[in-house]
Write an enzyme that holds these catalytic residues in place. Structure first.
Site, PDB file in Angstrom:
ATOM      1  N   LYS A 123      26.666  36.881  59.056  1.00 44.43           N
ATOM      2  CA  LYS A 123      26.927  36.127  57.825  1.00 44.43           C
ATOM      3  C   LYS A 123      26.812  37.081  56.648  1.00 44.43           C
ATOM      4  O   LYS A 123      25.750  37.670  56.423  1.00 44.43           O
ATOM      5  CB  LYS A 123      25.946  34.967  57.685  1.00 44.43           C
ATOM      6  CG  LYS A 123      26.224  34.080  56.489  1.00 44.43           C
ATOM      7  CD  LYS A 123      25.310  32.863  56.462  1.00 44.43           C
ATOM      8  CE  LYS A 123      25.620  31.964  55.279  1.00 44.43           C
ATOM      9  NZ  LYS A 123      24.746  30.767  55.226  1.00 44.43           N
ATOM     10  N   ASP A 228      20.733  20.564  51.360  1.00 41.79           N
ATOM     11  CA  ASP A 228      22.173  20.526  51.654  1.00 41.79           C
ATOM     12  C   ASP A 228      22.373  20.031  53.082  1.00 41.79           C
ATOM     13  O   ASP A 228      23.169  20.571  53.848  1.00 41.79           O
ATOM     14  CB  ASP A 228      22.788  21.907  51.463  1.00 41.79           C
ATOM     15  CG  ASP A 228      24.294  21.829  51.253  1.00 41.79           C
ATOM     16  OD1 ASP A 228      24.815  20.710  51.108  1.00 41.79           O
ATOM     17  OD2 ASP A 228      24.946  22.878  51.252  1.00 41.79           O
TER      18      ASP A 228
END
Length: 496
Positions: A123, A228
């Site tokens: 990532k 989130d």
């Protein structure tokens, strides 16, 4: 961004990476890094460093830009990627690079492999995209900083995510196994599953709904809130077991808005199950159900954690023996002595640095009055003189007044008043015996002309900063500016 062309990695040598690292180190306290500083940090000769920078600029690993006060180089996202990938390769944790499998507003996700050909997930954080630039409102990466580069903020985001992931994985939460991180890249286990947003049907939607709600409450009991918790950040494996991803935005349950974020996560999950699977759960957690069981937020210094929690963890270390206190006092004395020596050295270095010659740029040498002359002098010439009174014909005023500039005023209004007064003074000097004078120009007209001149100059400077094409154009521009600074009659008394 697409797939990164990593084939260039095999053609970069040690000196290339030293130059890239030097640019990275110079960007810690410089927006743009000049070549002399890069050569000094990289410990390379000036000519060799310049040659390497030209090649790196061609490959778009660094970029040459024109700044407001000086020109220099900055590290691009691709160059920052290469530094992180080279570090992973040196650690033998990354051996191959694959395709892109995910794109988000804050990061790109790629498939990579280790020496055993095991697939991993890389990532790469990419803060600063057009779709997500309100970092101060959404994240607290800045903390006490007023400004920071996007590359540095990406590094802070990756560091925070790895810390959260490691703390949750050690406590057996369903998260990917963290392997390593460097700069703005996080290397983790590749999850074999699909995002919840891509699934259209489930074997048992109620069981998954209950498990996700329990997981959300368990996170809060351990001191953190995901903030989130939606279908885009939940992976589902082949056994319909959830796996959480994406953690940089997590906050502490002691945060002032913790309840608001907790309720929002619950609402997002409820709305998605009702909309996608036509399942509406009756039972769901509330913030009052949270019972603290651990202090992950204190361990990773999450946003909003209370200082008292950290003090409670250190209660066992507060009771110390007298010997330990004496040792600490001696240590403090030694630290004070070392600190005083460092301060003296810094003062000496500062004095030596102040003695070095300072190179002034043309913008500092050129007075602002020359730039405003074409706009302001027509306004002065329109001043109306009153009837003159008799005076001594041999009298000549010796007092001289200079036109005020932007450097003499703090703002536009003060400059307008100074220009109005100066117009009357100049009329007195030009007149032949007038005892009073006044300007027929309204102050708003003068103010408007000053504003238009300032705006015009700022627009010209902005366009010139954008049109930077390299070091060759910069050298030509410097010569042209120096030539314009030389007086027409020559600086040694004869014409050029």
């Amino acid at each position: 961004m697409g797939k990164i062309n990593v084939s260039l990695l095999r053609y970069l040598n040690t000196e290339d990476y030293r130059v890239l690292t030097a640019v990275e180190m110079g960007m810690k306290n410089h927006e743009l890094v000049n070549m002399k500083l890069i050569a000094t940090i990289a410990q390379l000769a000036g000519g060799g460093c310049h040659k390497i920078l030209m090649r790196l600029s061609k490959e778009r690993l660094v970029a040459y830009e024109r700044g407001k006060h000086y020109d220099g180089y900055r590290l691009t996202n691709l160059g920052y990627d290469f530094l992180a990938l080279k570090t992973f390769a040196k650690k033998n944790v990354l051996h191959s690079f694959g395709n892109q499998i995910g794109v988000g507003k804050e990061a790109d996700v790629y498939v990579v492999g280790d020496e055993e050909q095991k697939q991993l997930c890389l990532k790469i954080h990419r803060l600063g995209r057009t779709s997500f630039r309100k970092i101060k409102e959404k994240r607290d990466y800045h903390q006490h900083r007023n400004t920071a580069s996007w590359i540095y903020l990406s590094r802070l985001s990756a560091t925070r995510e790895f810390a959260y992931m490691k703390a949750l994985y050690d406590r057996e939460f369903p998260v990917p196994q963290p392997i390593d991180f460097n700069r703005h890249c996080v290397l983790m286990e590749l999850v074999n599953g699909y995002p919840l947003c891509q699934l259209r049907e489930l074997k048992d939607a109620g069981a998954l709904y209950e498990e996700l709600m329990n997981l959300l409450l368990k996170l809060a009991n351990y001191g953190v809130i995901h903030s989130d918790f939606n279908e885009f950040n939940i992976m589902i494996d082949e056994n319909e077991k959830p796996i959480l991803i994406d953690f940089p935005q997590m906050i502490s349950t002691s945060h002032t808005e913790a309840q608001q974020f907790f309720d929002r996560d619950v609402k997002c999950l409820k709305d998605f199950f009702k909309r996608r699977f036509d399942f509406e759960g009756e039972a769901y957690p509330v913030f009052t159900d949270v019972v603290r069981e651990a202090n992950i937020d204190v361990e990773v210094a999450a946003s909003g954690f209370v200082k008292e929690l950290e003090d409670e963890m250190d209660e066992d270390y507060e009771e110390q023996s007298d010997d330990e206190v004496d040792v600490e006092k001696d240590t403090d004395l030694e630290e004070d002595k070392v600190s005083q020596e460092i301060t003296e050295k810094v003062e000496v270095l500062t004095v030596e640095k102040m003695k070095e010659p300072v190179q002034l740029i043309p913008d500092q040498l050129l007075p602002a009055s020359l730039e405003l002359q074409d706009e302001l002098l027509p306004a002065v010439d329109e001043v109306q003189e009153l009837p003159k009174e008799p005076r001594d014909p041999e009298y000549v005023p010796e007092v001289r007044y200079e036109e005020p500039t932007l450097e003499d005023a703090e703002d536009v209004e003060q400059l307008t008043e100074m220009l109005t007064d100066w117009s009357g003074i100049k009329t007195k000097i030009r007149g032949t015996g007038s005892t009073a004078s006044m300007s027929t120009i309204h102050p708003d007209v003068i103010k408007q002309r000053v504003k238009s001149t300032i705006t015009k100059r700022q627009n010209i400077q902005a366009v010139q900063r954008i049109r930077a094409k390299g070091e060759a154009s910069a050298a030509t521009r410097k010569k042209r500016e120096n030539k314009e600074m030389i007086r027409a009659d020559g600086i040694w008394g004869w014409d050029n």
